[in-house]
Design an enzyme around this catalytic site. Structure first.
Site, PDB file in Angstrom:
ATOM      1  N   GLY A 101       2.199  63.322  72.683  1.00  0.00           N
ATOM      2  CA  GLY A 101       1.762  64.333  73.320  1.00  0.00           C
ATOM      3  C   GLY A 101       0.762  63.414  73.254  1.00  0.00           C
ATOM      4  O   GLY A 101       0.210  63.764  75.137  1.00  0.00           O
ATOM      5  N   THR A 114       3.455  67.589  73.024  1.00  0.00           N
ATOM      6  CA  THR A 114       2.550  68.843  73.549  1.00  0.00           C
ATOM      7  C   THR A 114       2.663  67.978  74.682  1.00  0.00           C
ATOM      8  O   THR A 114       2.762  67.503  74.977  1.00  0.00           O
ATOM      9  CB  THR A 114       1.697  69.385  72.746  1.00  0.00           C
ATOM     10  OG1 THR A 114       1.217  68.951  72.368  1.00  0.00           O
ATOM     11  CG2 THR A 114       1.858  70.437  71.594  1.00  0.00           C
ATOM     12  N   ASP A 119      -1.150  60.869  75.358  1.00  0.00           N
ATOM     13  CA  ASP A 119      -0.679  59.651  76.564  1.00  0.00           C
ATOM     14  C   ASP A 119      -2.378  59.433  77.437  1.00  0.00           C
ATOM     15  O   ASP A 119      -1.555  58.252  78.410  1.00  0.00           O
ATOM     16  CB  ASP A 119       0.765  59.911  76.556  1.00  0.00           C
ATOM     17  CG  ASP A 119       0.624  61.516  77.813  1.00  0.00           C
ATOM     18  OD1 ASP A 119       0.221  61.922  77.694  1.00  0.00           O
ATOM     19  OD2 ASP A 119       1.839  61.296  77.834  1.00  0.00           O
ATOM     20  N   GLU A 122       0.478  57.186  87.834  1.00  0.00           N
ATOM     21  CA  GLU A 122      -0.041  55.658  86.921  1.00  0.00           C
ATOM     22  C   GLU A 122       1.133  55.501  87.703  1.00  0.00           C
ATOM     23  O   GLU A 122       2.204  55.548  88.656  1.00  0.00           O
ATOM     24  CB  GLU A 122       0.152  56.466  85.539  1.00  0.00           C
ATOM     25  CG  GLU A 122      -0.889  56.978  85.061  1.00  0.00           C
ATOM     26  CD  GLU A 122      -0.663  57.344  83.437  1.00  0.00           C
ATOM     27  OE1 GLU A 122      -1.512  57.149  82.235  1.00  0.00           O
ATOM     28  OE2 GLU A 122       1.288  57.328  83.081  1.00  0.00           O
ATOM     29  N   VAL A 146       3.154  56.373  73.647  1.00  0.00           N
ATOM     30  CA  VAL A 146       2.613  56.753  74.758  1.00  0.00           C
ATOM     31  C   VAL A 146       3.229  56.336  76.192  1.00  0.00           C
ATOM     32  O   VAL A 146       3.316  56.666  76.538  1.00  0.00           O
ATOM     33  CB  VAL A 146       1.185  55.625  74.652  1.00  0.00           C
ATOM     34  CG1 VAL A 146      -0.067  56.319  73.700  1.00  0.00           C
ATOM     35  CG2 VAL A 146       1.076  53.911  75.099  1.00  0.00           C
ATOM     36  N   ALA A 178       9.231  70.592  78.169  1.00  0.00           N
ATOM     37  CA  ALA A 178      10.743  70.289  79.426  1.00  0.00           C
ATOM     38  C   ALA A 178      11.478  68.565  78.004  1.00  0.00           C
ATOM     39  O   ALA A 178      12.284  68.266  78.508  1.00  0.00           O
ATOM     40  CB  ALA A 178      10.250  69.453  80.141  1.00  0.00           C
ATOM     41  N   GLN A 179      11.045  68.097  77.262  1.00  0.00           N
ATOM     42  CA  GLN A 179      11.104  66.559  76.542  1.00  0.00           C
ATOM     43  C   GLN A 179      12.157  67.191  75.051  1.00  0.00           C
ATOM     44  O   GLN A 179      12.950  66.437  74.408  1.00  0.00           O
ATOM     45  CB  GLN A 179       9.736  66.130  75.962  1.00  0.00           C
ATOM     46  CG  GLN A 179      10.303  64.621  75.522  1.00  0.00           C
ATOM     47  CD  GLN A 179      11.059  63.770  76.560  1.00  0.00           C
ATOM     48  OE1 GLN A 179      11.752  63.102  75.212  1.00  0.00           O
ATOM     49  NE2 GLN A 179      10.674  63.688  77.243  1.00  0.00           N
TER      50      GLN A 179
END
Length: 359
Positions: free
Chosen positions: A242, A218, A244, A73, A310, A156-157
């Site tokens: 998650g 997730t 998105d 993106e 998102v 990771a978040q």
């Protein structure tokens, strides 16, 4: 580099050719110099400032290229003075080969000349801005006394989300769940020195019971049901991170139908967020309206609120703007020879010829 010679001389590049670049290594130096929680707090403040002037921004849904493997993106935004964009991917299967699910870099440029003024890694910066955005939204939407949070999806978040909610809301109790128990144990270890009361749970149902805030983050690129309607109590705030991209959701539709839904940019969230499950005219509130005082946030203790996050380009613009401000006092960047700067701006070809002759 202080020399003012141009590229044509084959000596050190001129100042016009140089663009500050924040590498991954320097981003980590900046983050540790400022402090992770202080960085998130400062970033949240800049995001809030930019949301208050939301109508000034030139906005568009992200430009996305989807494949079976993931998505790539571009996310642009401009306030008329500066222009920023982020390149970002999302490839959930990457972890199988030791790669990140999400990687990113970004550019900030001045509108007057079109010249970039900052190039930066944004893999770490995106994690920070996502966490800052989540906690900022929760300040307006979560119960006033919220101190407990479930984090479902401990990739990771997750640690960044926990620290953001700790700094901005005072959350000190965490309940962790991931389909991979090792991920939850790793998250708990990483957060062990930050003063949280942490419980690693055996199910999502166990994790959400009795908490004020539920964060779902997730990574699988599919329509999933992480939360069912019976799992969510009246008065809880859901921070849905998650879901998105098209076809990727985390919440059962019935949760959406009984929640007050808040989004970043409606045209993008209709395509990518949890509300892709609903009719195109289902009412939602854009968060900037709440921050600017044009719409209410949470209205009662029993209201179930949902931030359908998102990620939007204005937040990345804010992150780059914040980072550039930090560089005024921190020396952690390199100067990249990125822009051609011939002696005569109209003689780019001649610059190439002269460089060949000099070599």
């Amino acid at each position: 580099m202080t020399t003012t010679t141009s590229h044509a001389s084959q000596e050190a590049p001129s100042p016009l050719a140089l663009v500050p670049f924040v590498s991954v290594g320097n981003m980590m130096r900046i983050l540790n110099a400022v402090g992770i929680e202080a960085f998130i707090e400062g970033l949240a403040q800049v995001i809030e400032e930019d949301f208050r002037r939301w109508p000034l921004f030139d906005k568009t849904p992200r430009v996305a290229s989807h494949s079976r493997e993931g998505v790539i993106e571009l996310m642009p935004a401009s306030d008329g003075v500066a222009y920023g964009f982020k390149y970002v991917n999302g490839h959930p299967k990457n972890t199988r080969t030791g790669r990140q699910t999400v990687t990113a870099f970004g550019v900030l440029a001045e509108v007057e000349t079109g010249y970039p003024v900052l190039l930066s890694e944004m893999t770490i910066l995106t994690a920070l801005r996502t966490a800052a955005m989540s906690a900022l939204a929760a300040r307006y939407l979560a119960p006033a006394d919220a101190r407990s949070m479930a984090v479902i999806g401990n990739g990771a978040q997750s640690e960044f989300q926990a620290l953001a909610f700790r700094k901005l809301l005072g959350v000190n109790s965490l309940r962790l769940y991931d389909i991979d128990p090792a991920a939850s144990r790793r998250c708990a270890r990483n957060l062990a020195g930050f003063g949280f009361d942490i419980t690693v749970c055996a199910s999502a149902e166990e994790a959400v019971e009795g908490v004020a805030i539920i964060t779902t983050v997730t990574a699988d690129k599919q329509r999933a049901t992480i939360l069912t309607d019976n799992m969510v109590a009246s008065g809880q705030h859901i921070n849905a991170v998650g879901g998105d991209c098209p076809g990727k959701t985390e919440l059962h539709r019935d949760i959406l139908l009984r929640s007050s839904i808040f989004v970043e940019y409606t045209p993008q969230t209709r395509i990518e967020g949890e509300i892709q499950q609903l009719e195109a005219d289902h009412p939602v509130t854009e968060l900037w309206q709440v921050i600017a005082g044009d719409a209410p946030g949470r209205r009662s203790a029993l209201e179930t609120t949902l931030f359908d996050s998102v990620g939007f380009a204005v937040e990345d613009f804010s992150a780059l703007r914040y980072l550039r401000g930090l560089l005024k006092d921190l020396p952690y960047c390199e100067m990249l020879d990125l822009l051609a700067d011939p002696d005569d701006p109209r003689d780019l070809f001649g610059m190439v010829l002269r460089a060949g002759a000099a070599s």
